[in-house]
Design a protein around this motif. Structure first.
Motif, PDB file in Angstrom:
ATOM      1  N   ARG A  86       0.840  -1.201   0.000  1.00 16.49           N
ATOM      2  CA  ARG A  86       0.000   0.000   0.000  1.00 16.49           C
ATOM      3  C   ARG A  86       0.874   1.250   0.000  1.00 16.49           C
ATOM      4  NH1 ARG A  86      -4.832  -1.749   4.258  1.00 16.49           N
ATOM      5  NH2 ARG A  86      -5.546  -3.552   3.050  1.00 16.49           N
ATOM      6  N   HIS A  87       1.350   1.571  -1.188  1.00 23.17           N
ATOM      7  CA  HIS A  87       2.347   2.627  -1.319  1.00 23.17           C
ATOM      8  C   HIS A  87       1.812   4.022  -1.032  1.00 23.17           C
ATOM      9  CE1 HIS A  87       0.188   2.633  -5.008  1.00 23.17           C
ATOM     10  NE2 HIS A  87       1.040   3.351  -5.722  1.00 23.17           N
ATOM     11  N   TYR A  88       0.495   4.197  -1.125  1.00 20.59           N
ATOM     12  CA  TYR A  88      -0.051   5.528  -0.849  1.00 20.59           C
ATOM     13  C   TYR A  88       0.141   5.929   0.618  1.00 20.59           C
ATOM     14  CZ  TYR A  88      -3.996   2.366   0.129  1.00 20.59           C
ATOM     15  OH  TYR A  88      -4.777   1.325   0.571  1.00 20.59           O
ATOM     16  N   PHE A  89       0.286   4.919   1.507  1.00 20.55           N
ATOM     17  CA  PHE A  89       0.596   5.243   2.901  1.00 20.55           C
ATOM     18  C   PHE A  89       1.976   5.905   3.006  1.00 20.55           C
ATOM     19  CE2 PHE A  89      -2.531   1.846   4.250  1.00 20.55           C
ATOM     20  CZ  PHE A  89      -3.429   2.741   4.809  1.00 20.55           C
ATOM     21  N   LEU A  90       2.911   5.432   2.193  1.00 20.38           N
ATOM     22  CA  LEU A  90       4.244   6.031   2.185  1.00 20.38           C
ATOM     23  C   LEU A  90       4.166   7.492   1.757  1.00 20.38           C
ATOM     24  CD1 LEU A  90       6.337   3.164   0.505  1.00 20.38           C
ATOM     25  CD2 LEU A  90       6.122   3.683   2.950  1.00 20.38           C
ATOM     26  N   VAL A  91       3.351   7.760   0.739  1.00 20.15           N
ATOM     27  CA  VAL A  91       3.193   9.134   0.244  1.00 20.15           C
ATOM     28  C   VAL A  91       2.616  10.026   1.339  1.00 20.15           C
ATOM     29  CG1 VAL A  91       2.036  10.602  -1.448  1.00 20.15           C
ATOM     30  CG2 VAL A  91       2.916   8.359  -2.139  1.00 20.15           C
TER      31      VAL A  91
ATOM     32  N   ILE B  49       2.621   9.620   4.645  1.00 20.57           N
ATOM     33  CA  ILE B  49       3.573   9.790   5.750  1.00 20.57           C
ATOM     34  C   ILE B  49       4.668  10.775   5.379  1.00 20.57           C
ATOM     35  CG2 ILE B  49       5.338   8.613   7.128  1.00 20.57           C
ATOM     36  CD1 ILE B  49       3.533   6.098   6.977  1.00 20.57           C
ATOM     37  N   CYS B  50       5.175  10.664   4.147  1.00 20.08           N
ATOM     38  CA  CYS B  50       6.254  11.557   3.708  1.00 20.08           C
ATOM     39  C   CYS B  50       5.770  12.993   3.551  1.00 20.08           C
ATOM     40  CB  CYS B  50       6.856  11.040   2.396  1.00 20.08           C
ATOM     41  SG  CYS B  50       7.782   9.506   2.582  1.00 20.08           S
ATOM     42  N   ILE B  51       4.516  13.180   3.132  1.00 19.41           N
ATOM     43  CA  ILE B  51       3.952  14.529   3.053  1.00 19.41           C
ATOM     44  C   ILE B  51       3.888  15.162   4.442  1.00 19.41           C
ATOM     45  CG2 ILE B  51       1.815  15.827   2.647  1.00 19.41           C
ATOM     46  CD1 ILE B  51       1.289  14.002   0.261  1.00 19.41           C
ATOM     47  N   LEU B  52       3.408  14.403   5.406  1.00 23.15           N
ATOM     48  CA  LEU B  52       3.315  14.913   6.776  1.00 23.15           C
ATOM     49  C   LEU B  52       4.695  15.251   7.334  1.00 23.15           C
ATOM     50  CD1 LEU B  52       0.578  12.538   8.269  1.00 23.15           C
ATOM     51  CD2 LEU B  52       0.349  14.963   7.707  1.00 23.15           C
ATOM     52  N   LEU B  53       5.664  14.372   7.099  1.00 21.36           N
ATOM     53  CA  LEU B  53       7.025  14.633   7.574  1.00 21.36           C
ATOM     54  C   LEU B  53       7.602  15.886   6.939  1.00 21.36           C
ATOM     55  CD1 LEU B  53       8.706  11.079   7.699  1.00 21.36           C
ATOM     56  CD2 LEU B  53       8.338  12.660   9.616  1.00 21.36           C
ATOM     57  N   ALA B  54       7.362  16.050   5.642  1.00 21.15           N
ATOM     58  CA  ALA B  54       7.896  17.225   4.935  1.00 21.15           C
ATOM     59  C   ALA B  54       7.275  18.512   5.451  1.00 21.15           C
ATOM     60  CB  ALA B  54       7.654  17.081   3.438  1.00 21.15           C
ATOM     61  N   LEU B  55       5.990  18.457   5.805  1.00 15.30           N
ATOM     62  CA  LEU B  55       5.320  19.638   6.349  1.00 15.30           C
ATOM     63  C   LEU B  55       5.826  19.976   7.751  1.00 15.30           C
ATOM     64  CD1 LEU B  55       1.653  18.953   5.199  1.00 15.30           C
ATOM     65  CD2 LEU B  55       3.158  20.778   4.372  1.00 15.30           C
ATOM     66  N   LEU B  56       6.235  18.951   8.495  1.00 13.71           N
ATOM     67  CA  LEU B  56       6.691  19.156   9.869  1.00 13.71           C
ATOM     68  C   LEU B  56       8.186  19.424   9.972  1.00 13.71           C
ATOM     69  CD1 LEU B  56       4.649  16.316  11.624  1.00 13.71           C
ATOM     70  CD2 LEU B  56       4.226  18.781  11.782  1.00 13.71           C
ATOM     71  N   ILE B  57       8.976  18.737   9.130  1.00 13.22           N
ATOM     72  CA  ILE B  57      10.436  18.830   9.231  1.00 13.22           C
ATOM     73  C   ILE B  57      10.988  19.251   7.875  1.00 13.22           C
ATOM     74  CG2 ILE B  57      12.565  17.634   9.869  1.00 13.22           C
ATOM     75  CD1 ILE B  57      10.824  15.579  11.350  1.00 13.22           C
ATOM     76  N   HIS B  58      11.442  20.484   7.777  1.00 13.00           N
ATOM     77  CA  HIS B  58      11.960  21.040   6.535  1.00 13.00           C
ATOM     78  C   HIS B  58      12.918  22.182   6.872  1.00 13.00           C
ATOM     79  CE1 HIS B  58       8.046  22.877   7.594  1.00 13.00           C
ATOM     80  NE2 HIS B  58       8.781  23.984   7.543  1.00 13.00           N
TER      81      HIS B  58
ATOM     82  N   ALA C  57      10.914   4.463  -1.265  1.00 15.64           N
ATOM     83  CA  ALA C  57      10.254   4.089  -2.520  1.00 15.64           C
ATOM     84  C   ALA C  57      10.586   2.674  -2.962  1.00 15.64           C
ATOM     85  CB  ALA C  57      10.628   5.086  -3.623  1.00 15.64           C
ATOM     86  N   ILE C  58      11.712   2.150  -2.537  1.00 14.11           N
ATOM     87  CA  ILE C  58      12.123   0.809  -2.949  1.00 14.11           C
ATOM     88  C   ILE C  58      11.361  -0.286  -2.205  1.00 14.11           C
ATOM     89  CG2 ILE C  58      13.973   0.507  -1.249  1.00 14.11           C
ATOM     90  CD1 ILE C  58      14.083  -0.511  -4.978  1.00 14.11           C
TER      91      ILE C  58
END
Length: 215
Positions: A96-101, A103-112, A132-133
């Protein structure tokens, strides 16, 4: 640009070329995760938005366009080519790769580094590339027996990331003299995911056997 960065870039490019040629010549995408390829397309598009805002060099521009174009072509072949799409292991490529997307969106919004659209999307691309792998590794784990071209593709991807880590270490001591936490940690996570695969790849290469992963 130092030798390690250059070697990393061309190893990365070679991994994509190996995969693209496998699909073109064999008319088969068996053992290849479409979900991983779609994640990489998303990685490249969000990372290379600066194509429209900044010019660094001819080399930089061409490499970015090649990465987007070749990976997009692989996704097209797997989804729409009338022969290739029939060989896709859809029943095994179920991560379920959309979960990765998400999670990464949330991380990018929080940690940048900076809260701008370009910076957040660039940070998102680093987080997403790190994981992604995973759909590909899960698919290989389920299929067990792996053809040489697919094994070489995954190995070259891991080698590219390892070379980039060496590049960062080299640049730390010769140029920037500071740690860039987001790309460094993301890169280390990504490389760590390949560790188990590397072990079995090298073992099969040493024994001249087909690559097999344990159940």
């Amino acid at each position: 640009m130092n030798l390690f960065r250059l070697a990393g870039d061309f190893t990365h490019l070679l991994s994509i070329v190996v995969l693209f040629l496998k699909i073109r010549t064999t008319k088969s995408c068996a053992g290849i995760s479409l979900k991983t390829q779609e994640l990489y397309v998303l990685v490249f598009i969000t990372r290379y938005l600066d194509l429209f805002t900044k010019y660094y060099s001819f080399y930089n521009t061409v490499m970015k366009l090649i990465f987007i174009g070749t990976t997009g072509s692989i996704v097209w072949y797997m989804r729409y080519h009338k022969v290739v799409k029939q060989t896709y292991n859809k029943d095994q490529d179920t991560f379920r790769h959309y979960f990765l997307v998400l999670i990464c969106i949330l991380l990018a919004l929080l940690i940048h580094h900076e809260f701008t659209v370009i910076e957040v999307l660039w940070t998102f691309s680093l987080y997403l590339e790190a994981v992604a792998i995973l759909p590909q590794l899960v698919l290989l784990q389920r299929s067990r027996n792996i053809d040489n071209l697919t094994g070489n593709y995954v190995f070259l991807l891991g080698a590219y990331r390892a070379l980039y880590i060496i590049n960062w270490i080299y640049r730390y001591f010769t140029e920037i003299h500071k740690i860039r936490w987001i790309p460094w940690v993301s890169g280390l996570v990504q490389t760590a995911l390949y560790a188990d695969f590397f072990y079995y790849y090298m073992k099969s290469w040493k024994n001249h056997e087909m690559l097999k992963l344990p159940a």
